[in-house]
Design a protein around this motif. Structure first.
Motif: not given
Length: 399
Positions: A180-197, A248-255
């Motif tokens: 789930s998403a809540a203010k203050g949650h940090e992005a999750i590092p995952l195999d070279g990606a960063e995931v923000t819920i 589930l909805a998320m922003l995935v950042k990769i490089r």
């Protein structure tokens, strides 16, 4: 290279995200949703997970079992969960003499019980209703194909959760609990990606659970059923309904590249959640936007399209339930006509039950005709890309 493949999932979703992890240079593979139950195409049944997803994975790698770094089901709805549930059922029954063809390193899925909370499930059962058999009962109270699809998929979600438990994949690692998403949650590092819920929002899930418990307090069985059924109606309470809050909805950042995965979330809710979570306006301009709910007008209001301008829009649909809606496709083009972007469609042969009239007053009966008309109405550098008939997918590649 980063590649998002939207497989031919008929009227559902089945996505593959592939990228190098930036360290060992190995290819990371994510499987997001598995498409719906079979449907006839040109007179022949097509089973997405068996006829499209598995063959494509076999093409990508010769490793066995096929290594999947992240498996994910965005929410309980047959056109997303069916194929994955079939696969996990096979994996859970694997043996040395019948080895599994693929292996998930981790899996993300919010079960029905996790969404509404254990007390609500217990209260439901105490009322004489079993979660996995809600469909026939609730059909007496609602007439909405989206709500019915989610209700009928509750049992599939329960089966999937049981399989994930057998496979030791039921903890949503590294989150280890409800996603789930809540203010203050940090992005999750995952195999070279960063995931923000981005969704579902924790505070809105709390509100859904409160509404559910209120429904269970109704004095008659019929009143309880009607009140609970109303919580499956997407338009009744945008921030307190199972369909809108289960995806589930998320922003995935990769490089430095940004991919917004939306499942069937309500676009208005995502736009509001983005601001409430304090996320960057710069990050809202994404490289890939997987359009919510197959381009349905119900889930893609103008506020959402303005909030998330994309270089690539991806729409997975085949015309069932009139998805994608003509007005959504035109809105994408109209709002972005002066810049360079692409709209990627998994199916060209979309025909609507009722022909669509463009804002220029022209009537079109199918998606191809609409695209031709929009090129006349909105000249600019934008283009539409369709999955080729002989291909299993349409791909977006980011360098």
């Amino acid at each position: 290279m980063i590649v998002l493949e939207a497989l031919n999932a008929l009227y559902g979703d089945c996505l593959l995200l592939r990228y190098s992890d930036g360290q060992s240079k190995r290819e990371v593979i994510w499987v997001i949703d598995g498409g719906p139950r079979s449907e006839k195409v040109d007179g022949k049944p097509l089973v997405v997970w068996k006829d499209v997803l598995l063959p494509r994975l076999r093409e990508i790698t010769d490793k066995r079992p096929i290594p999947i770094d992240l498996g994910m089901v965005s929410h309980i709805d047959d056109d997303h969960i069916n194929g994955i549930q079939k696969i996990t059922n096979i994996l859970a029954a694997a043996s040395p003499g019948n080895p599994a063809e693929l292996k998930f390193a981790r899996f993300w899925f919010n079960s029905f019980e996790a969404i509404i909370g254990k007390p609500a499930v217990q209260g439901l059962e105490a009322s004489g209703l079993q979660p996995q058999s809600l469909g026939p009962v609730f059909k007496l109270h609602i007439d909405d194909h989206e709500a019915e699809a989610v209700i009928e998929s509750v049992g599939q979600g329960i089966s999937l959760a049981a399989d994930l438990g057998k496979l030791h994949l039921n903890s949503n690692k590294p989150l280890n609990g409800l996603i789930s998403a809540a203010k203050g949650h940090e992005a999750i590092p995952l195999d070279g990606a960063e995931v923000t819920i981005i969704g579902p929002r924790k505070d809105r899930l709390d509100a859904l659970r409160e509404e559910w418990m209120k429904a269970l307090q109704k004095t008659s069985k019929e009143a309880r059923e009607a009140a609970i059924a109303s919580l499956f109606l997407p338009d009744s309470k945008l921030d307190k309904s199972v369909p809108n809050l289960s995806s589930l909805a998320m922003l995935v950042k990769i490089r430095g590249k940004r991919i917004l995965l939306t499942g069937d979330a309500q676009g208005k809710d995502l736009a509001e959640a983005w601001d409430e979570l304090g996320l960057s306006e710069a990050d809202a301009a994404v490289d890939i936007l997987k359009m919510p709910h197959h381009g349905s007008s119900r889930n893609n209001p103008e506020v959402f399209l303005r909030k998330f301008p994309a270089k690539n829009y991806v729409i997975s649909a085949n015309g069932k339930y009139d998805n994608p809606d003509g007005q959504v496709v035109e809105a994408i083009v109209k709002l972005n006509k002066d810049r360079d972007f692409k709209i990627h469609f998994t199916n060209r042969g979309v025909r609507w039950e009722k022909p669509y009239q463009t804002e220029s007053g022209k009537t079109v009966a199918d998606l191809s005709a609409l695209i031709d008309q929009l090129h006349e109405d909105y000249t600019g550098p934008w283009i539409a890309v369709f999955r080729e008939p002989q291909s299993a997918f349409v791909a977006v590649t980011l360098e």
